[in-house]
Scaffold this active site. Structure first.
Site, PDB file in Angstrom:
ATOM      1  N   CYS A  91      -7.736 -12.253  19.536  1.00  0.00           N
ATOM      2  CA  CYS A  91      -8.180 -11.008  20.175  1.00  0.00           C
ATOM      3  C   CYS A  91      -9.551 -10.635  19.619  1.00  0.00           C
ATOM      4  O   CYS A  91      -9.751 -10.647  18.410  1.00  0.00           O
ATOM      5  CB  CYS A  91      -7.202  -9.880  19.883  1.00  0.00           C
ATOM      6  N   ASP A 145     -10.397  -0.179  14.472  1.00  0.00           N
ATOM      7  CA  ASP A 145     -10.995  -0.124  13.130  1.00  0.00           C
ATOM      8  C   ASP A 145     -12.457  -0.593  13.151  1.00  0.00           C
ATOM      9  O   ASP A 145     -12.818  -1.438  13.973  1.00  0.00           O
ATOM     10  CB  ASP A 145     -10.212  -1.053  12.176  1.00  0.00           C
ATOM     11  N   ARG A 164      -8.132  -8.361  11.479  1.00  0.00           N
ATOM     12  CA  ARG A 164      -8.230  -9.370  10.416  1.00  0.00           C
ATOM     13  C   ARG A 164      -9.168 -10.501  10.824  1.00  0.00           C
ATOM     14  O   ARG A 164      -8.996 -11.655  10.426  1.00  0.00           O
ATOM     15  CB  ARG A 164      -6.834  -9.897  10.064  1.00  0.00           C
ATOM     16  N   ARG A 188       0.828  -1.204   0.000  1.00  0.00           N
ATOM     17  CA  ARG A 188       0.000   0.000   0.000  1.00  0.00           C
ATOM     18  C   ARG A 188       0.863   1.255   0.000  1.00  0.00           C
ATOM     19  O   ARG A 188       0.540   2.246  -0.620  1.00  0.00           O
ATOM     20  CB  ARG A 188      -0.900  -0.031   1.248  1.00  0.00           C
ATOM     21  N   TYR A 189       1.947   1.207   0.760  1.00  0.00           N
ATOM     22  CA  TYR A 189       2.824   2.374   0.892  1.00  0.00           C
ATOM     23  C   TYR A 189       4.013   2.193  -0.050  1.00  0.00           C
ATOM     24  O   TYR A 189       4.379   1.068  -0.373  1.00  0.00           O
ATOM     25  CB  TYR A 189       3.319   2.495   2.333  1.00  0.00           C
ATOM     26  N   ARG A 199       7.254   0.095   1.695  1.00  0.00           N
ATOM     27  CA  ARG A 199       7.145  -1.048   2.600  1.00  0.00           C
ATOM     28  C   ARG A 199       5.962  -1.937   2.214  1.00  0.00           C
ATOM     29  O   ARG A 199       4.979  -1.467   1.648  1.00  0.00           O
ATOM     30  CB  ARG A 199       7.037  -0.610   4.063  1.00  0.00           C
ATOM     31  N   CYS A 247      -3.285 -17.557  15.420  1.00  0.00           N
ATOM     32  CA  CYS A 247      -2.740 -16.757  16.517  1.00  0.00           C
ATOM     33  C   CYS A 247      -2.819 -17.568  17.807  1.00  0.00           C
ATOM     34  O   CYS A 247      -3.702 -18.408  17.938  1.00  0.00           O
ATOM     35  CB  CYS A 247      -3.558 -15.484  16.691  1.00  0.00           C
ATOM     36  N   LYS A 252      -2.502   5.294   7.240  1.00  0.00           N
ATOM     37  CA  LYS A 252      -2.584   5.734   8.641  1.00  0.00           C
ATOM     38  C   LYS A 252      -2.535   7.256   8.722  1.00  0.00           C
ATOM     39  O   LYS A 252      -1.701   7.882   8.079  1.00  0.00           O
ATOM     40  CB  LYS A 252      -1.422   5.134   9.417  1.00  0.00           C
ATOM     41  N   ASP A 308      -6.558   4.440  11.039  1.00  0.00           N
ATOM     42  CA  ASP A 308      -6.226   3.852   9.741  1.00  0.00           C
ATOM     43  C   ASP A 308      -7.374   4.190   8.794  1.00  0.00           C
ATOM     44  O   ASP A 308      -8.515   3.771   9.008  1.00  0.00           O
ATOM     45  CB  ASP A 308      -6.022   2.332   9.869  1.00  0.00           C
ATOM     46  N   CYS A 325      -9.673  -7.949  16.815  1.00  0.00           N
ATOM     47  CA  CYS A 325      -8.722  -8.124  15.706  1.00  0.00           C
ATOM     48  C   CYS A 325      -9.205  -7.482  14.401  1.00  0.00           C
ATOM     49  O   CYS A 325     -10.346  -7.644  13.995  1.00  0.00           O
ATOM     50  CB  CYS A 325      -8.480  -9.605  15.470  1.00  0.00           C
TER      51      CYS A 325
HETATM   52  C1  LIG Z   1       0.549  -0.203   9.030  1.00  0.00           C
HETATM   53  C2  LIG Z   1       0.970  -0.707   7.748  1.00  0.00           C
HETATM   54  C3  LIG Z   1       2.295  -0.586   7.337  1.00  0.00           C
HETATM   55  C4  LIG Z   1       3.377   0.030   8.198  1.00  0.00           C
HETATM   56  O1  LIG Z   1       3.126   1.363   8.505  1.00  0.00           O
HETATM   57  P1  LIG Z   1       4.170   2.199   9.376  1.00  0.00           P
HETATM   58  O2  LIG Z   1       3.516   3.528   9.563  1.00  0.00           O
HETATM   59  O3  LIG Z   1       5.444   2.271   8.594  1.00  0.00           O
HETATM   60  O4  LIG Z   1       4.383   1.460  10.661  1.00  0.00           O
HETATM   61  C5  LIG Z   1       2.626  -1.064   6.082  1.00  0.00           C
HETATM   62  N1  LIG Z   1       1.703  -1.606   5.270  1.00  0.00           N
HETATM   63  C6  LIG Z   1       0.414  -1.738   5.630  1.00  0.00           C
HETATM   64  C7  LIG Z   1      -0.557  -2.315   4.685  1.00  0.00           C
HETATM   65  C8  LIG Z   1       0.003  -1.280   6.887  1.00  0.00           C
HETATM   66  O5  LIG Z   1      -1.275  -1.410   7.255  1.00  0.00           O
HETATM   67  S1  SF4 Z   2      -4.926  -8.679  16.896  1.00  0.00           S
HETATM   68 FE1  SF4 Z   2      -5.513 -10.351  15.477  1.00  0.00          FE
HETATM   69  S2  SF4 Z   2      -3.656 -10.817  14.362  1.00  0.00           S
HETATM   70 FE2  SF4 Z   2      -3.052  -9.679  16.186  1.00  0.00          FE
HETATM   71  S3  SF4 Z   2      -2.627 -11.253  17.728  1.00  0.00           S
HETATM   72 FE3  SF4 Z   2      -4.726 -10.629  18.020  1.00  0.00          FE
HETATM   73  S4  SF4 Z   2      -5.917 -12.080  16.817  1.00  0.00           S
HETATM   74 FE4  SF4 Z   2      -3.812 -12.234  16.112  1.00  0.00          FE
END
Ligand SMILES: *Cc1c(COP(=O)(O)O)cnc(C)c1O
Ligand code: SF4
Length: 391
Positions: A137, A301, A142, A120-121, A124, A133, A345, A338, A140
């Site tokens: 959580c 989120d 995801r 996305r960025y 990175r 996991c 972010k 986010d 979470c």
């Molecule tokens: C959060 C995130 C990152 C890392 O973001 P930083 O601000 O550099 O910590 C990279 N890719 C995705 C898709 C993210 O959600």
């Molecule tokens: S927030 Fe989601 S991905 Fe992160 S440790 Fe908890 S369950 Fe696993």
């Protein structure tokens, strides 16, 4: 390759609180094998009413649960609002409907360039290795993955990922995430790290894991010695409450830090768990004491099944305002929302520090609430320049 105790600068003695715990208890595989996944087990402890149990069984069809014996042992059973319990016990409220929640509001699937790689960025990329996991959580991001059964990236999928990253030389930071990547075997982790390290433009590797908090036994000598080999590695973990700072989790973080792996923390702001200045300050001060730097505080989120845990955005701003200036700057995380649909972010700061930006002066408000004027040197230079120009 094994770290000896001198090299890892750790005491070999058990930390206080661990004495007398069986060897099995300290074995991360035992912890996983003995995770609590059966609602009847919960019922033995919490004595739900039949209708509560029925609701719970319905919720976990959609959102399964799993709690390591270690993390479960941190719950104060007598406290119905226990902050550990609220993070890991399934809750009938996960079934509530909120108008704005979605499965994937951040559009991670759309921003996936390959199965398992979100790019996305610009510089990175985020690699998800598994959806498993040690503890699921309730908040979470995801959560949608849990309905797909338990998966781990295949070697063929990983080959594609390495190939993509090799071909994109702007990617200098790869974030290994999940699920929790440290739930995989040390061999599998080593293979991923060595493949990423062999790509020259990958400068840093980050690991996102909640193991130090929910399965600290995982941070064993074998794993630490592997991670150490592939530095620079930055590990981001996920403490949400001061009760999670225990002798075991402290030792896990210390092991990492002693091996040259900086540990940062990403908390999620959660209703009734840490949405309080005193609790958050105690958490962040406690983290500094164990060598962990508070990095982000996330607005929760809008994910289906997590609506009941969200707070207002004002709550996050109030917490940051209540920390900045009142305690070590190192303690204060960046509060982040986010953005939806891959906007990324967005850092949020309390609005009232800058009262006005006037010609030559900024009008600012300090942490004590006093307003003062502050010369703005850039403006002065501009004036000087103008004078010279005219002259
Ligand atoms: C959060 C995130 C990152 C890392 O973001 P930083 O601000 O550099 O910590 C990279 N890719 C995705 C898709 C993210 O959600
Ligand atoms: S927030 Fe989601 S991905 Fe992160 S440790 Fe908890 S369950 Fe696993």
């Amino acid at each position: 390759m094994k770290l000896d105790s001198e090299e890892s600068c750790l005491e070999t003695d058990e930390p206080p609180g661990c004495e007398g715990k069986s060897e099995k208890w300290n074995d991360w595989r035992w912890q996983l094998r003995n995770s609590i996944t059966d609602p009847k087990k919960l019922n033995e402890v919490f004595k739900f009413s039949p209708s509560e149990l029925e609701k719970l069984e319905k919720v976990i069809l959609k959102y399964p649960f799993g709690i390591t014996p270690y993390y479960f042992s941190l719950i104060d059973i007598s406290n119905p609002q226990d902050p550990i319990k609220l993070q890991c016990l399934p809750n009938p409220e996960e079934d509530n409907l909120y108008f704005d929640v979605q499965e994937d509001p951040l559009d991670e699937e759309r921003d996936s360039v390959l199965p398992g790689l979100v790019h996305r960025y610009p510089d990175r990329a985020l690699l998800t290795l598994t959806d498993m996991c040690p503890v699921y959580c309730r908040h979470c991001t995801r959560k949608r993955e849990w309905q797909k059964g338990k998966w781990t990236r295949s070697e063929a999928e990983l080959k594609e990922v390495y190939n993509y990253i090799s071909l994109h030389d702007k990617v200098r930071d790869v974030i290994i995430s999940g699920g929790d990547p440290l739930i995989l075997s040390t061999n599998k982790i080593e293979s991923v790290l060595s493949n990423l390290r062999s790509i020259p433009h990958v400068e840093i590797i980050r690991i996102g894991t909640r193991c130090p908090v929910v399965l600290p036994q995982r941070i064993d000598d074998e794993l630490v010695s592997v991670l150490k080999e592939y530095r620079p590695i930055w590990l981001n973990t996920h403490f949400n409450h001061p009760n999670e700072i225990t002798p075991e989790s402290s030792k896990a973080c210390d092991r990492l830090v002693c091996a040259g792996i900086p540990v940062n923390n990403q908390s999620v702001l959660l209703r009734g768990i840490n949405d309080d200045i005193t609790v958050m300050t105690k958490l962040c001060q406690g983290l500094l004491k164990i060598g962990v730097r508070p990095y982000y505080l996330f607005q929760c989120d809008p994910i289906s099944g997590t609506g009941h845990l969200r707070t207002s955005i004002e709550k996050g701003l109030e917490i940051i305002k209540g920390m900045r200036g009142f305690t070590s700057g190192l303690c204060v995380p960046t509060f982040v929302v986010d953005g939806l649909k891959g906007q990324g972010k967005v850092p949020l700061q309390p609005l009232d520090y800058v009262v006005a930006l006037e010609k030559d002066y900024a009008v600012l408000k300090g942490y004590k609430g006093e307003v003062f004027r502050y010369y703005n040197p850039e403006s002065i230079n501009e004036n000087r320049h103008n004078v010279q120009f005219k002259g």
